[in-house]
Design a protein around this motif. Structure first.
Motif, PDB file in Angstrom:
ATOM      1  N   TYR A 110       0.809  -1.218   0.000  1.00 47.69           N
ATOM      2  CA  TYR A 110       0.000   0.000   0.000  1.00 47.69           C
ATOM      3  C   TYR A 110       0.844   1.272   0.000  1.00 47.69           C
ATOM      4  O   TYR A 110       0.545   2.237  -0.690  1.00 47.69           O
ATOM      5  N   HIS A 111       1.911   1.278   0.755  1.00 43.25           N
ATOM      6  CA  HIS A 111       2.727   2.481   0.867  1.00 43.25           C
ATOM      7  C   HIS A 111       3.986   2.462   0.010  1.00 43.25           C
ATOM      8  O   HIS A 111       4.881   3.278   0.187  1.00 43.25           O
ATOM      9  N   PHE A 121      -3.157  -1.604  -2.963  1.00 41.79           N
ATOM     10  CA  PHE A 121      -4.140  -2.078  -1.996  1.00 41.79           C
ATOM     11  C   PHE A 121      -3.408  -2.500  -0.729  1.00 41.79           C
ATOM     12  O   PHE A 121      -2.189  -2.619  -0.738  1.00 41.79           O
ATOM     13  N   HIS A 122      -4.160  -2.755   0.345  1.00 39.49           N
ATOM     14  CA  HIS A 122      -3.524  -3.252   1.570  1.00 39.49           C
ATOM     15  C   HIS A 122      -3.231  -4.732   1.403  1.00 39.49           C
ATOM     16  O   HIS A 122      -4.019  -5.587   1.784  1.00 39.49           O
ATOM     17  N   ARG A 158       8.120   2.052   6.786  1.00 36.86           N
ATOM     18  CA  ARG A 158       6.662   2.024   6.722  1.00 36.86           C
ATOM     19  C   ARG A 158       6.144   0.734   6.066  1.00 36.86           C
ATOM     20  O   ARG A 158       5.226   0.102   6.581  1.00 36.86           O
ATOM     21  N   TYR A 161       6.548  -2.349   8.136  1.00 37.70           N
ATOM     22  CA  TYR A 161       5.644  -2.434   9.279  1.00 37.70           C
ATOM     23  C   TYR A 161       4.200  -2.140   8.887  1.00 37.70           C
ATOM     24  O   TYR A 161       3.436  -1.555   9.647  1.00 37.70           O
ATOM     25  N   ALA A 162       3.833  -2.568   7.671  1.00 35.32           N
ATOM     26  CA  ALA A 162       2.439  -2.487   7.254  1.00 35.32           C
ATOM     27  C   ALA A 162       1.621  -3.359   8.202  1.00 35.32           C
ATOM     28  O   ALA A 162       2.124  -4.350   8.725  1.00 35.32           O
ATOM     29  N   LYS A 163       0.369  -2.965   8.438  1.00 35.51           N
ATOM     30  CA  LYS A 163      -0.491  -3.739   9.350  1.00 35.51           C
ATOM     31  C   LYS A 163      -1.587  -4.463   8.575  1.00 35.51           C
ATOM     32  O   LYS A 163      -1.822  -4.176   7.413  1.00 35.51           O
ATOM     33  N   GLY A 164      -2.258  -5.354   9.262  1.00 28.57           N
ATOM     34  CA  GLY A 164      -3.361  -6.086   8.643  1.00 28.57           C
ATOM     35  C   GLY A 164      -3.014  -7.549   8.467  1.00 28.57           C
ATOM     36  O   GLY A 164      -2.090  -8.065   9.101  1.00 28.57           O
TER      37      GLY A 164
ATOM     38  N   TRP B  50     -11.921  -0.182  -7.974  1.00 28.42           N
ATOM     39  CA  TRP B  50     -11.739   1.241  -7.665  1.00 28.42           C
ATOM     40  C   TRP B  50     -13.058   1.981  -7.618  1.00 28.42           C
ATOM     41  O   TRP B  50     -13.254   2.850  -6.764  1.00 28.42           O
ATOM     42  N   HIS B  79      -8.390   5.640   2.517  1.00 28.73           N
ATOM     43  CA  HIS B  79      -7.199   4.787   2.542  1.00 28.73           C
ATOM     44  C   HIS B  79      -7.551   3.305   2.561  1.00 28.73           C
ATOM     45  O   HIS B  79      -6.719   2.478   2.933  1.00 28.73           O
ATOM     46  N   GLN B  80      -8.783   2.983   2.194  1.00 29.03           N
ATOM     47  CA  GLN B  80      -9.251   1.593   2.138  1.00 29.03           C
ATOM     48  C   GLN B  80      -9.042   0.871   3.462  1.00 29.03           C
ATOM     49  O   GLN B  80      -8.705  -0.303   3.498  1.00 29.03           O
ATOM     50  N   ARG B  84     -10.481  -1.979  12.212  1.00 30.10           N
ATOM     51  CA  ARG B  84      -9.457  -2.888  12.704  1.00 30.10           C
ATOM     52  C   ARG B  84      -8.065  -2.469  12.198  1.00 30.10           C
ATOM     53  O   ARG B  84      -7.096  -2.408  12.953  1.00 30.10           O
ATOM     54  N   LEU B  85      -7.983  -2.161  10.899  1.00 30.00           N
ATOM     55  CA  LEU B  85      -6.685  -1.826  10.317  1.00 30.00           C
ATOM     56  C   LEU B  85      -6.165  -0.484  10.857  1.00 30.00           C
ATOM     57  O   LEU B  85      -4.999  -0.368  11.241  1.00 30.00           O
ATOM     58  N   SER B  88      -4.888  -0.901  14.332  1.00 31.33           N
ATOM     59  CA  SER B  88      -3.569  -1.524  14.495  1.00 31.33           C
ATOM     60  C   SER B  88      -2.451  -0.583  14.036  1.00 31.33           C
ATOM     61  O   SER B  88      -1.356  -0.614  14.588  1.00 31.33           O
ATOM     62  N   TYR B  89      -2.723   0.279  13.052  1.00 31.11           N
ATOM     63  CA  TYR B  89      -1.717   1.287  12.690  1.00 31.11           C
ATOM     64  C   TYR B  89      -1.488   2.276  13.832  1.00 31.11           C
ATOM     65  O   TYR B  89      -0.388   2.760  14.053  1.00 31.11           O
TER      66      TYR B  89
END
Lengths: 333, 132
Positions: A110-111, A121-122, A158, A161-164, B50, B79-80, B84-85, B88-89
């Motif tokens: 994503y980043h 996308f994540h 970043r 250390y993406a989350k999910g 999208w 930011h989609q 929960r996401l 956690s961020y």
């Protein structure tokens, strides 16, 4: 500081990272060979696991597993690390690069600043190699890209250390020791065996060729169960899992077919050449499934009747693949 | 797939940043790599994803305008992310983030928490309070 490292683009990121790292140590294994030895071909349809409230379809096994299997099979010892503290993860990465060792990293896309917008996308199971530092940032070999890329310290931290789902937690891996000789032939045979087991033998309906049939049954009922809009979203997600960068139903079948050609030469088992052709034909059917499904997605309302038709394509695929894996199993035993 | 069948349907999904390698069979039946700029079926489902995201963002934006949700909900959706996401961020519990999606609660957030949200969502504090 820049390690002499050859970046090469690949169709699937984990194949690419594995193949590029091995080449760095003098073992030139093609992407299909890595994919076949690592048994990268897989299928799972998991209606109970949802991302953005849409069921997960996967054409690959767990992230990191191709690298793990290939290195294990070839007798290469590797170091794997995860870190609680992001800064420490970066310092350790610096130390590894300083020693002249290119490091594999698991990251979220994503980043990723150099990634094309529509693909951000994540999604956390992406692999890259970092092989140098420059102006406070990092030189990155991302197997998806045609040329090497650059990430700043902050940007790299970043994405590490993406989350999910499948959060990478700074996961880093690199080779420690290379064996004198590698036994490619037996690695190829073992890889094929494992793929046959994964696609035929998992005793749960969600996986392998059973999983494809399971998905076909669900797809057939999408419009009546979900209504046309949601049905089209669900179907679209299957095609995305199938065709998006670095994943793939059809694409993976073609890589596997390329692997079977190489495997036929390496092992001297001629039957694998014919099975490669069969696998190509199945890949073409997966493409057909994508074409027909995308038509449904495009003309949402008119096409409820087409769901059973695409489900039929899936059943045909499942039958043909089952036959291929059975023949493969016989060919190598 | 044959070498000459590798699709070249450009819908600018790759931002012109690279071409994708595809494995295809050449005239002699051997596999080779051909680069592709895109494929229509794939472009269609990417566009669908999208459009779906955009639709959800607009729905949330409307609720923010009506005072039912805080602007944080808009930036989260943009930011989609789900609760929960984002939680956690931020290193927060989910219920805490959920509370911050309420306008009244959001307006009372202290500077430090605002700053952290802004950083995670890649906006300035000023932008975080708006939906444009």
């Amino acid at each position: 500081m820049k390690i002499d490292f050859q970046h090469k683009q690949s169709a699937h990121c984990e194949n690419g990272v594995t193949s590029n790292l091995l080449r760095h140590y003098g073992y030139d294994l093609s992407e299909p060979l890595v994919y076949g030895i690592g048994s990268g071909l897989f299928f799972a349809y998991m209606p109970f696991v949802k991302v953005n409230s849409i069921p997960v379809t996967s054409f690959r096994p767990f992230p990191g597993i191709i690298f793990k299997r290939v290195t294990q099979q070839l007798g290469i010892s590797i170091e794997k690390k995860k870190f609680k503290d992001p800064r420490k993860a970066m310092t350790e990465l610096d130390q590894v690069i300083e020693k002249g060792t290119p490091a594999g990293l698991l990251v979220g896309v994503y980043h990723l600043t150099y990634f094309p917008g529509p693909y951000r996308f994540h999604f956390n199971a992406h692999n890259i190699v970092v092989y140098g530092r420059e102006n406070g940032g990092y030189i990155v070999s991302d197997p998806i890209m045609e040329t090497p890329e650059y990430l700043s310290y902050e940007d790299l931290m970043r994405v590490r250390y993406a989350k999910g789902l499948f959060a990478p937690k700074g996961h880093m891996y690199y080779a420690l020791n290379m064996p004198e000789n590698i036994d490619l032939k037996s690695a190829v045979i073992k890889g094929i065996k494992r793929t046959c087991r994964d696609m035929l033998g998992i005793p749960v309906p969600m996986f392998g060729t059973k999983g494809i049939r399971f998905m076909a049954a669900k797809v057939r009922k999408y419009p009546e169960k979900l209504g046309s809009e949601k049905a089209s979203l669900y179907l679209g997600q299957i095609i995305r899992a199938q065709e998006e960068i670095g994943t793939g139903g059809a694409g993976f079948r073609f890589i596997y077919a390329a692997f079977l050609q190489e495997a036929a030469e390496l092992t001297g088992i001629g039957k694998l050449m014919k099975l490669s052709e069969d696998m190509t034909a199945v890949g073409d059917l997966w493409r057909n499934f994508a074409v027909e499904s995308s038509r449904i997605v495009k003309n949402r309302s008119a096409a409820n009747g087409s769901y059973p038709e695409v489900a039929e394509i899936l059943l045909d695929i499942a039958d043909r693949e089952e036959a291929i894996y059975k023949k493969l199993k016989n060919a190598i035993s | 797939m044959k070498k000459n069948e590798v699709p070249q349907d450009d819908a600018n999904m790759l931002d012109g940043k690279f071409r994708e390698p595809c494995y295809a069979v050449d005239e002699s039946g051997r596999y080779t790599i051909v680069k592709s700029v895109g494929w229509d079926p794939k472009n269609i489902v990417m566009q669908q994803a999208w459009d779906h995201i955009q639709k959800r963002v607009q729905e949330v934006k409307k609720k923010v305008m009506q005072g039912k949700l805080s602007p944080l909900a808009y930036h989260m959706e943009r930011h989609q992310m789900d609760v929960r996401l984002l939680a956690s961020y931020m290193g927060f519990s989910r219920w805490k983030v959920k509370r911050h999606l309420k306008p009244g609660r959001f307006n009372k957030l202290d500077q430090e928490v605002m700053e952290r949200y802004a950083k995670v969502l890649n906006v300035t504090i000023d932008e975080l309070k708006r939906t444009d």
